[in-house]
Design a protein around this motif. Sequence first.
Motif, PDB file in Angstrom:
ATOM      1  N   LYS A   1       9.948   3.472 -11.490  1.00  0.00           N
ATOM      2  CA  LYS A   1      10.635   3.991 -10.308  1.00  0.00           C
ATOM      3  C   LYS A   1      10.343   3.193  -9.048  1.00  0.00           C
ATOM      4  O   LYS A   1      10.795   3.558  -7.965  1.00  0.00           O
ATOM      5  CB  LYS A   1      10.229   5.455 -10.086  1.00  0.00           C
ATOM      6  CG  LYS A   1      10.649   6.394 -11.200  1.00  0.00           C
ATOM      7  CD  LYS A   1      10.271   7.834 -10.881  1.00  0.00           C
ATOM      8  CE  LYS A   1      10.715   8.779 -11.986  1.00  0.00           C
ATOM      9  NZ  LYS A   1      10.344  10.196 -11.687  1.00  0.00           N
ATOM     10  N   ALA A   2       9.609   2.113  -9.176  1.00  0.00           N
ATOM     11  CA  ALA A   2       9.205   1.326  -8.010  1.00  0.00           C
ATOM     12  C   ALA A   2      10.309   0.360  -7.587  1.00  0.00           C
ATOM     13  O   ALA A   2      11.147  -0.036  -8.403  1.00  0.00           O
ATOM     14  CB  ALA A   2       7.936   0.549  -8.322  1.00  0.00           C
ATOM     15  N   PRO A   3      10.342  -0.026  -6.318  1.00  0.00           N
ATOM     16  CA  PRO A   3      11.281  -1.064  -5.868  1.00  0.00           C
ATOM     17  C   PRO A   3      11.112  -2.339  -6.685  1.00  0.00           C
ATOM     18  O   PRO A   3      10.003  -2.677  -7.117  1.00  0.00           O
ATOM     19  CB  PRO A   3      10.887  -1.273  -4.400  1.00  0.00           C
ATOM     20  CG  PRO A   3      10.237   0.009  -3.990  1.00  0.00           C
ATOM     21  CD  PRO A   3       9.521   0.506  -5.209  1.00  0.00           C
ATOM     22  N   THR A   4      12.191  -3.048  -6.872  1.00  0.00           N
ATOM     23  CA  THR A   4      12.176  -4.216  -7.756  1.00  0.00           C
ATOM     24  C   THR A   4      11.362  -5.387  -7.205  1.00  0.00           C
ATOM     25  O   THR A   4      11.016  -6.299  -7.952  1.00  0.00           O
ATOM     26  CB  THR A   4      13.612  -4.696  -8.032  1.00  0.00           C
ATOM     27  OG1 THR A   4      14.262  -4.974  -6.777  1.00  0.00           O
ATOM     28  CG2 THR A   4      14.403  -3.632  -8.779  1.00  0.00           C
ATOM     29  N   ASN A   5      11.060  -5.363  -5.912  1.00  0.00           N
ATOM     30  CA  ASN A   5      10.271  -6.465  -5.339  1.00  0.00           C
ATOM     31  C   ASN A   5       8.771  -6.254  -5.470  1.00  0.00           C
ATOM     32  O   ASN A   5       7.985  -7.084  -5.012  1.00  0.00           O
ATOM     33  CB  ASN A   5      10.634  -6.676  -3.869  1.00  0.00           C
ATOM     34  CG  ASN A   5      10.225  -5.507  -2.983  1.00  0.00           C
ATOM     35  OD1 ASN A   5      10.271  -4.349  -3.415  1.00  0.00           O
ATOM     36  ND2 ASN A   5       9.843  -5.791  -1.765  1.00  0.00           N
TER      37      ASN A   5
ATOM     38  N   PHE B   1       0.775  -1.234   0.000  1.00  0.00           N
ATOM     39  CA  PHE B   1       0.000   0.000   0.000  1.00  0.00           C
ATOM     40  C   PHE B   1       0.814   1.296   0.000  1.00  0.00           C
ATOM     41  O   PHE B   1       0.235   2.370  -0.123  1.00  0.00           O
ATOM     42  CB  PHE B   1      -0.938   0.016   1.217  1.00  0.00           C
ATOM     43  CG  PHE B   1      -1.889  -1.133   1.263  1.00  0.00           C
ATOM     44  CD1 PHE B   1      -2.946  -1.213   0.383  1.00  0.00           C
ATOM     45  CD2 PHE B   1      -1.719  -2.152   2.180  1.00  0.00           C
ATOM     46  CE1 PHE B   1      -3.825  -2.283   0.421  1.00  0.00           C
ATOM     47  CE2 PHE B   1      -2.595  -3.217   2.232  1.00  0.00           C
ATOM     48  CZ  PHE B   1      -3.652  -3.290   1.345  1.00  0.00           C
ATOM     49  N   LEU B   2       2.108   1.220   0.166  1.00  0.00           N
ATOM     50  CA  LEU B   2       2.892   2.440   0.360  1.00  0.00           C
ATOM     51  C   LEU B   2       3.363   3.088  -0.932  1.00  0.00           C
ATOM     52  O   LEU B   2       3.424   4.304  -1.036  1.00  0.00           O
ATOM     53  CB  LEU B   2       4.101   2.139   1.260  1.00  0.00           C
ATOM     54  CG  LEU B   2       3.779   1.675   2.688  1.00  0.00           C
ATOM     55  CD1 LEU B   2       5.061   1.387   3.444  1.00  0.00           C
ATOM     56  CD2 LEU B   2       2.935   2.707   3.417  1.00  0.00           C
ATOM     57  N   CYS B   3       3.715   2.291  -1.912  1.00  0.00           N
ATOM     58  CA  CYS B   3       4.339   2.825  -3.118  1.00  0.00           C
ATOM     59  C   CYS B   3       3.304   3.406  -4.074  1.00  0.00           C
ATOM     60  O   CYS B   3       2.328   2.732  -4.436  1.00  0.00           O
ATOM     61  CB  CYS B   3       5.149   1.734  -3.825  1.00  0.00           C
ATOM     62  SG  CYS B   3       6.089   2.354  -5.237  1.00  0.00           S
ATOM     63  N   LYS B   4       3.538   4.654  -4.495  1.00  0.00           N
ATOM     64  CA  LYS B   4       2.666   5.319  -5.456  1.00  0.00           C
ATOM     65  C   LYS B   4       3.397   5.666  -6.752  1.00  0.00           C
ATOM     66  O   LYS B   4       2.826   6.272  -7.657  1.00  0.00           O
ATOM     67  CB  LYS B   4       2.069   6.593  -4.850  1.00  0.00           C
ATOM     68  CG  LYS B   4       1.210   6.361  -3.620  1.00  0.00           C
ATOM     69  CD  LYS B   4       0.636   7.671  -3.102  1.00  0.00           C
ATOM     70  CE  LYS B   4      -0.233   7.451  -1.861  1.00  0.00           C
ATOM     71  NZ  LYS B   4      -0.804   8.733  -1.359  1.00  0.00           N
ATOM     72  N   TYR B   5       4.659   5.302  -6.829  1.00  0.00           N
ATOM     73  CA  TYR B   5       5.471   5.648  -7.989  1.00  0.00           C
ATOM     74  C   TYR B   5       5.009   4.905  -9.241  1.00  0.00           C
ATOM     75  O   TYR B   5       4.373   3.854  -9.158  1.00  0.00           O
ATOM     76  CB  TYR B   5       6.937   5.294  -7.727  1.00  0.00           C
ATOM     77  CG  TYR B   5       7.603   6.113  -6.665  1.00  0.00           C
ATOM     78  CD1 TYR B   5       7.664   7.495  -6.754  1.00  0.00           C
ATOM     79  CD2 TYR B   5       8.185   5.498  -5.558  1.00  0.00           C
ATOM     80  CE1 TYR B   5       8.293   8.260  -5.773  1.00  0.00           C
ATOM     81  CE2 TYR B   5       8.812   6.236  -4.569  1.00  0.00           C
ATOM     82  CZ  TYR B   5       8.861   7.620  -4.680  1.00  0.00           C
ATOM     83  OH  TYR B   5       9.479   8.354  -3.701  1.00  0.00           O
TER      84      TYR B   5
END
Length: 273
Positions: free
Chosen positions: A202-206, A194-198
Motif C-alpha cells: 500500500k506504499a507509494p511507488t517511490n 519517515f512518514l509512511c507506515k503502510y
Amino acid sequence: MAVYFVGDIQGCYKELKLLLQQVNFSADNDELWVAGDMVARGPDSYKTVKYLMSLGDSVKAVLGNHDLHFLATYAGIKKPKANDFLDELLAAPEIDEIISWLANTPLLRKLPEEKVYMSHAGLSPQWSLKEAKDCAEFAHKKLKGKKREQWLSIMYGERPNSWSQVNNKEEKFRFTINALTRMRYCFADGSLEFLCKYPPAKAPTNLVPWFNVPNKALSKCHWIFGHWAALEGKAKKKNVYPLDTGCVWGGHLTLLRWHDKQYFKQPAFKNCP
C-alpha cells in the motif's frame, strides 16, 4: 542454551510472561534478545521494565524510538503523552535505576560468533556494517554519558536523512538515531523516509522498504528488527526477521527461537485504548 528474539513489547507485560512460559524460558540457561520499544502505549510499562531488569544478563535489549522518547520525557525535554500510559513508570520508586538501565542499553547488538544483528528499525542501506557499528557505539556513548540530556534534546528531527549530508557530530547522532530506531522506508538512493507506515503493498511507488534497497552489507548477515507492525512479521526476504506483530494494537507478541527458527506467538488480551 537457547537464544530467543522478541518483538516490540510496549508494556504488554502479561503477554510477555505467557509467551516466555510457552518455551519454559530460564534466565539461568537462556537469553532473551529484545528488539526495542519495551515501553509506551501498553498498560504495564513499569512491570515490563522491572521484569526485564530482574532477568539480569540473560536480557540483551536494544533501544527503540519509544524507549528514547521516554528518556526524553523523564528529562523534561518532552511532555508525557496520555496514550503512552507512562505515569506509573515515571513515578516508580526505582526510577533512577530504570533510567540508568535504559540509558546504558545499546542501539545495536550482534550475536557472538554469528553474523546476526539486531536493531529496532533496521540497517541504513547507505551504511557498511562497520559504519553501522561505529555510529551505534558513538550514539550509545552519548546517551549513557554525562551530557545525555543535551544529546536527547537534539535527536528530534528528520534532517539529515542521507548519510552523505552528515557534516558534524550532532547530525551524525540524529541520523544514527533515526536509522536505527525510526526507519521503515527509503527512497531509491537509500535516503530515509519517515512518514509512511503502510505495508509495502500500500506504499507509494517511490518508496522502498529499507531491506529491499540494494545493500552489500545486509546481504552478508541476518538482521532482526521490530518497529514495523504493518509488516505483520513478514518481509519476503530470507535474511531479515521482522518481529513487531502489533501486540499493543490487538495483534500478538512474537518470539523467535534462533537455533531452529521456530516462532511462538501470544495473542493480545485486548486493544490498547
